[in-house]
Design a protein around this motif. Structure first.
Motif, PDB file in Angstrom:
ATOM      1  N   VAL A   9      -3.408  -1.589  -5.540  1.00 51.14           N
ATOM      2  CA  VAL A   9      -4.663  -0.956  -5.148  1.00 51.14           C
ATOM      3  C   VAL A   9      -4.805   0.423  -5.795  1.00 51.14           C
ATOM      4  N   ARG A  10      -3.729   1.200  -5.751  1.00 51.70           N
ATOM      5  CA  ARG A  10      -3.794   2.555  -6.300  1.00 51.70           C
ATOM      6  C   ARG A  10      -3.682   2.558  -7.834  1.00 51.70           C
ATOM      7  N   GLY A  11      -2.856   1.636  -8.370  1.00 54.06           N
ATOM      8  CA  GLY A  11      -2.603   1.656  -9.813  1.00 54.06           C
ATOM      9  C   GLY A  11      -3.590   0.881 -10.650  1.00 54.06           C
ATOM     10  N   ALA A  12      -4.234  -0.146 -10.096  1.00 53.99           N
ATOM     11  CA  ALA A  12      -5.134  -0.986 -10.898  1.00 53.99           C
ATOM     12  C   ALA A  12      -6.553  -1.024 -10.332  1.00 53.99           C
ATOM     13  N   TRP A  13      -6.686  -1.324  -9.057  1.00 54.12           N
ATOM     14  CA  TRP A  13      -8.022  -1.492  -8.487  1.00 54.12           C
ATOM     15  C   TRP A  13      -8.798  -0.184  -8.475  1.00 54.12           C
ATOM     16  N   ALA A  14      -8.199   0.889  -7.964  1.00 56.01           N
ATOM     17  CA  ALA A  14      -8.904   2.168  -7.838  1.00 56.01           C
ATOM     18  C   ALA A  14      -9.359   2.728  -9.192  1.00 56.01           C
ATOM     19  N   PRO A  15      -8.477   2.815 -10.208  1.00 49.34           N
ATOM     20  CA  PRO A  15      -8.922   3.346 -11.505  1.00 49.34           C
ATOM     21  C   PRO A  15     -10.040   2.523 -12.138  1.00 49.34           C
ATOM     22  N   ARG A  16     -10.016   1.200 -11.950  1.00 51.45           N
ATOM     23  CA  ARG A  16     -11.037   0.343 -12.544  1.00 51.45           C
ATOM     24  C   ARG A  16     -12.417   0.655 -11.985  1.00 51.45           C
TER      25      ARG A  16
END
Length: 306
Positions: free
Chosen positions: A218-225
């Motif tokens: 969630v923090r490493g992939a979903w949020a930045p996207r």
């Protein structure tokens, strides 16, 4: 009026509205019996008023040749299965691993034993045909059939009320059996999910769940996207409705890929930011303690079903 022991709220509504509904059923119905799956107490009360007749609820297994428990026609309370029929013995067996005991008390401090319901009597089966192994699993050496259903005996009237299943398998109100452990393994494959607790109210026809999102994904992939600051805490991220929607969408995809039937779909979820440990709802072997989970999230589960 209903609680005082009369079905009809008023002569006017009874004559103008409910009498028409009774005529659809022929106008001569005097008693209704329900079984197979739990029926919500509000539905029973509604039907008693509309039909103007007693509705009694039965409980039993194929191994007990249908009803072993039954409510009384004059009992206006709903939500329990009454008491055992004359030919059946019943007892509640302690389940210390999940915290159910015969010496339990209710919220008022009144004696209200809880445990697995066991049945014995001449009307029950003697075993599975040419299958001694399954017979020994279902019936102990003293002839008690272990139902796998967990009940509480109500203090005020002595009736039995279903509250849980021993092995996480239960029946929804539509009559379908659901194995929550299997579904937790299936939905746990989601890249969004770290931990999951699947729950079903036997009086409802669908499932809900409490989900601990995978912090790394969630923090490493979903949020930045999505242009969301990855420095936000997981607790803050769990408040974002988009995250909840995306997790549900991914769970729906898994449901289709695994060919799960519609009644095993998760309708609503609650996002929990704190991982579960042995100090709250996990056992010493890191398995989910379903009773502890249900107790912890009682209010939240209630809101998910609203």
């Amino acid at each position: 009026m209903y609680e005082q022991g009369t079905f009809s709220p008023s002569p006017v509504t009874d004559c103008v509205v409910f009498s028409k509904i009774r005529k659809i059923l022929g106008g001569r119905v005097r008693l209704v019996i329900t079984g197979s799956a739990s029926i919500h107490p509000d539905v029973i009360k509604f039907l008693r008023i509309v039909l103007g007749v007693p509705i009694i609820e039965g409980y039993g297994l194929a191994e007990t040749f249908a009803a072993s428990f039954i409510t009384q026609p004059g009992d206006y309370e709903a939500g329990h299965i009454g008491g055992p029929t004359p030919s059946v013995e019943a007892k509640l067996v302690d389940l210390p691993d999940i915290g159910y005991f015969s010496f339990d008390v209710n919220e008022k401090g009144e004696y209200a034993p809880r445990g697995e319901l066991c049945l014995r009597g001449p009307t029950l089966f003697r075993g599975y045909y040419k299958d001694e192994e399954r017979t020994h699993q279902a019936m102990d050496s003293e002839g008690w059939i272990h139902t796998g259903d967990i009940f509480v005996r109500l203090h005020h009237n002595g009736a039995f009320k279903l509250i849980d299943r021993k092995h996480g398998v239960f029946k929804l109100s539509n009559g379908e059996f659901v194995a929550t452990g299997k579904l937790e393994l299936a939905y746990g494959k989601s890249k969004f999910i770290d931990q999951i607790f699947v729950y079903g109210d036997p009086s409802k026809s669908h499932l809900v769940a409490v989900v601990v999102p995978d912090d790394g994904y969630v923090r490493g992939a979903w949020a930045p996207r999505l242009g969301i600051e990855r420095e936000k805490s997981l607790q803050e991220l769990c408040q974002i409705e988009k995250l909840r929607d995306d997790i549900l969408t991914d769970m729906e995809l898994i449901s289709r890929e695994d060919n799960l039937p519609p009644y095993e779909a998760i309708r609503k979820i609650y996002l929990e930011s704190q991982r579960w440990t042995e100090n709250d709802i996990l056992t010493s072997t890191h398995k989910l303690n379903r009773k502890a989970a249900r107790d912890k999230y009682t209010n939240i589960l209630g809101r998910l079903y609203e």
